[in-house]
Scaffold this motif. Structure first.
Motif, PDB file in Angstrom:
ATOM      1  N   MET A 409     -10.908   5.833   1.712  1.00 26.82           N
ATOM      2  CA  MET A 409      -9.894   5.656   2.755  1.00 26.82           C
ATOM      3  C   MET A 409      -8.981   4.479   2.442  1.00 26.82           C
ATOM      4  SD  MET A 409     -12.150   6.341   6.159  1.00 26.82           S
ATOM      5  CE  MET A 409     -12.884   7.948   6.481  1.00 26.82           C
ATOM      6  N   THR A 410      -9.571   3.401   1.924  1.00 25.33           N
ATOM      7  CA  THR A 410      -8.761   2.240   1.541  1.00 25.33           C
ATOM      8  C   THR A 410      -7.791   2.610   0.427  1.00 25.33           C
ATOM      9  OG1 THR A 410     -10.548   0.726   2.147  1.00 25.33           O
ATOM     10  CG2 THR A 410      -8.848  -0.122   0.672  1.00 25.33           C
ATOM     11  N   LEU A 411      -8.292   3.344  -0.572  1.00 24.63           N
ATOM     12  CA  LEU A 411      -7.431   3.782  -1.667  1.00 24.63           C
ATOM     13  C   LEU A 411      -6.336   4.714  -1.166  1.00 24.63           C
ATOM     14  CD1 LEU A 411     -10.041   4.442  -4.503  1.00 24.63           C
ATOM     15  CD2 LEU A 411      -8.278   2.683  -4.470  1.00 24.63           C
ATOM     16  N   ASN A 412      -6.667   5.565  -0.204  1.00 28.33           N
ATOM     17  CA  ASN A 412      -5.685   6.492   0.347  1.00 28.33           C
ATOM     18  C   ASN A 412      -4.524   5.734   0.991  1.00 28.33           C
ATOM     19  OD1 ASN A 412      -4.743   9.140   1.286  1.00 28.33           O
ATOM     20  ND2 ASN A 412      -5.321   8.400   3.309  1.00 28.33           N
ATOM     21  N   LYS A 413      -4.850   4.693   1.759  1.00 30.04           N
ATOM     22  CA  LYS A 413      -3.808   3.892   2.403  1.00 30.04           C
ATOM     23  C   LYS A 413      -2.968   3.155   1.364  1.00 30.04           C
ATOM     24  CE  LYS A 413      -6.460   3.211   6.662  1.00 30.04           C
ATOM     25  NZ  LYS A 413      -7.201   2.241   7.515  1.00 30.04           N
ATOM     26  N   GLN A 414      -3.635   2.637   0.329  1.00 31.97           N
ATOM     27  CA  GLN A 414      -2.901   1.931  -0.721  1.00 31.97           C
ATOM     28  C   GLN A 414      -1.967   2.876  -1.463  1.00 31.97           C
ATOM     29  OE1 GLN A 414      -6.263   0.371  -2.865  1.00 31.97           O
ATOM     30  NE2 GLN A 414      -6.201  -1.598  -1.807  1.00 31.97           N
ATOM     31  N   MET A 415      -2.417   4.106  -1.717  1.00 34.10           N
ATOM     32  CA  MET A 415      -1.580   5.077  -2.411  1.00 34.10           C
ATOM     33  C   MET A 415      -0.365   5.459  -1.578  1.00 34.10           C
ATOM     34  SD  MET A 415      -2.626   5.521  -5.402  1.00 34.10           S
ATOM     35  CE  MET A 415      -1.524   6.881  -5.762  1.00 34.10           C
ATOM     36  N   LYS A 416      -0.544   5.579  -0.272  1.00 35.48           N
ATOM     37  CA  LYS A 416       0.595   5.881   0.596  1.00 35.48           C
ATOM     38  C   LYS A 416       1.647   4.781   0.502  1.00 35.48           C
ATOM     39  CE  LYS A 416      -1.911   8.551   4.121  1.00 35.48           C
ATOM     40  NZ  LYS A 416      -2.377   8.557   5.528  1.00 35.48           N
ATOM     41  N   THR A 417       1.175   3.533   0.532  1.00 35.66           N
ATOM     42  CA  THR A 417       2.096   2.398   0.461  1.00 35.66           C
ATOM     43  C   THR A 417       2.841   2.367  -0.868  1.00 35.66           C
ATOM     44  OG1 THR A 417       0.651   1.107   1.912  1.00 35.66           O
ATOM     45  CG2 THR A 417       2.258  -0.111   0.601  1.00 35.66           C
ATOM     46  N   ILE A 418       2.110   2.585  -1.963  1.00 38.08           N
ATOM     47  CA  ILE A 418       2.730   2.538  -3.290  1.00 38.08           C
ATOM     48  C   ILE A 418       3.687   3.701  -3.488  1.00 38.08           C
ATOM     49  CG2 ILE A 418       2.242   2.751  -5.757  1.00 38.08           C
ATOM     50  CD1 ILE A 418      -0.286   1.159  -5.266  1.00 38.08           C
ATOM     51  N   ASN A 419       3.287   4.900  -3.062  1.00 38.94           N
ATOM     52  CA  ASN A 419       4.176   6.060  -3.195  1.00 38.94           C
ATOM     53  C   ASN A 419       5.469   5.856  -2.423  1.00 38.94           C
ATOM     54  OD1 ASN A 419       2.485   7.461  -4.869  1.00 38.94           O
ATOM     55  ND2 ASN A 419       1.531   8.660  -3.256  1.00 38.94           N
TER      56      ASN A 419
END
Length: 478
Positions: A409-419
């Motif tokens: 879930m943490t990685l998912n949020k980080q990926m959204k921010t980076i994308n």
């Protein structure tokens, strides 16, 4: 000099200024520092040391430039005398200011690292550099990451390193290919990234987290390229040995590995493949023969310790395999199978040594079994192993699953921010317009700048199953 010190103390003008105003002041302050001679910066003020007047968390740029000027002029002696000041700076600097002087900052860290390693005391630099990484964005790769892991490997501070490696890196710096007169920082290289992955795998080997070690070694192995580097070859050799410790057999080469690299791995790692085949066969005599031929190979590759752990694991894995055939078996019968292959001699392969190994396996929950003795007198007693088929501890599995879900879930949020960050960048928008023109999509090609919000910026959980609900289900099961 007094006027110069006043200029240092007057920056920044306030702690509550806007980012744009702060950036403007930083550039003006850097211009002043860059045109000031090193001898002037390193000068000891008549009223005392200038650094005692500066706050490293507020006047970070001036503090940094003075430290580096003194190191350049005084060399090693200055490092030894000013060690405490360097440590204080690394633990408290202002990251917004230091990001604008990465080249100077790297010179300070490199000198600090060299003194720690050359003095034979790498451990004294571990905590300061760890705190420096955390003061920046630890999810963005920097030159500090591989340097810090190397320090921890030399000092055997595996837990300190794991605290940093556990923070997943989700962003790597993109080189603009420009070096200005006042900015000559070495760029992050392909080798830096490969080295980090290799070192991270070695850190997890140090704390015996074989799955995570295999993951990081995989990152090094599958790194794209037309050929493979020595770093990748070293990673693959360790990858084979880690696979034996993890599953009792060598792990397959990932499918995403380049064809040329895959061929090179197989050609240059044949001794390791032979060792893995002998290990998997479960024949102690065959494994001893193979080890005798590979002692020098393991030593040259600095893999002797890892190979010894494989040999120690061989007996444990063979004992675990016995439960598929036997319900009870005496330690004497197990010792007669001659499963000890480390060649250490003594009674390590005898009845008492075998009993000690099995007892350790039970305590570490590697096997579900119990021991019984036929007589209270140890000299007359026969120890019997009773293998059990207890169900898997579901609560422990659920706890591990919960940890992994939180990480995802943490990685998912980080990926959204980076994308979203890169989706709104000028480079990405220009690329999308270019691709639209090539495909003949006149609608998008005619747009000056497409709306960034039209793009999908990341993976989403189903609307009817939010992240909190998923974790709540697990909490209820616990």
């Amino acid at each position: 000099m007094d006027k110069l010190v006043d200029s240092f103390l007057s920056f920044p003008s306030s702690q509550n200024i806007s980012d744009s105003e702060l950036n403007k002041q930083i550039q003006n302050h850097l211009a002043l520092l860059n045109r000031t001679p090193a001898a002037t910066l390193a000068y000891q003020h008549a009223g005392g040391d200038v650094l005692t007047l500066l706050d490293p968390s507020v006047n970070s740029l001036a503090y940094l430039y003075i430290l580096v000027a003194r190191i350049d002029l005084g060399q090693k002696n200055t490092l030894e005398v000013g060690w405490r000041q360097i440590v204080t700076f690394l633990e408290s600097f202002n990251p917004k200011q230091v990001r604008c002087a990465q080249d100077i900052f790297r010179r300070l860290v490199d000198a600090f690292f060299s003194l720690a390693t050359e003095s034979g005391k790498p451990i004294i630099a571990v905590r300061p550099i760890k705190k420096a990484i955390l003061r920046f964005n630890p999810t963005k790769f920097s030159f500090l990451h591989p340097l810090f892991l190397r320090l921890c490997l030399e000092a055997k501070c595996y837990r300190d390193a794991a605290a940093i490696v556990d923070i997943d890196i989700v962003e790597f710096p993109i080189s603009a290919g420009k070096v200005t007169e006042n900015s000559r920082a070495r760029e992050i290289t392909y080798q830096d990234v490969l080295t980090y992955f290799l070192y991270a795998g070695m850190i997890y080997m140090g704390i015996k987290e074989w799955r995570r070690a295999a993951d990081y070694l995989t990152y090094a192995i599958v790194a794209p390229g037309t050929a493979c580097s020595q770093i990748q070859i070293d990673a693959y050799k360790k990858y084979i040995l880690v696979g034996l410790l993890l599953d009792g057999k060598s792990l397959p080469i990932p499918r995403s590995t380049a064809v040329a690299a895959s061929r090179a791995y197989k050609a240059l790692s044949r001794p390791y493949e032979s060792f893995a085949s002998a290990f998997k066969a479960g024949n102690p005599e065959l494994l001893r023969t193979e080890v005798a031929q590979l002692v020098d190979v393991f030593r040259q590759d600095n893999n002797t310790g890892l190979a010894i752990q494989c040999l120690e694991a061989f007996r444990r894995m063979q004992i675990i395999a016995l439960r598929d055939t036997y319900v009870t078996l005496s330690t004497e019968e197990i010792s007669k199978k001659d499963l000890e292959v480390t060649g250490r001699g003594g009674d390590i392969g005898g009845k008492e040594g075998t009993e000690a190994v099995i007892l350790g396996m039970i305590e570490r929950e590697e096997i579900s079994a119990s021991l019984s003795h036929s007589h209270p007198n140890p000299e007359q007693s026969q120890t019997t192993v009773h293998f059990h088929n207890h169900p898997v501890d579901e609560s422990r599995n659920l706890a591990a699953l919960q940890v992994e879900l939180r990480r995802i879930m943490t990685l998912n949020k980080q990926m959204k921010t980076i994308n979203k960050k890169y989706g709104m960048s000028r480079e990405f928008i220009q690329y999308m317009v270019k691709m639209a023109k090539m495909s003949g999509n006149s609608g998008l090609a005619g747009m000056a700048e497409p709306d960034p919000m039209d793009f999908d910026y990341g993976f989403n959980w189903p609307e009817d199953e939010p992240e909190e609900a998923i974790m709540q289900d697990l909490d209820d099961d616990m």
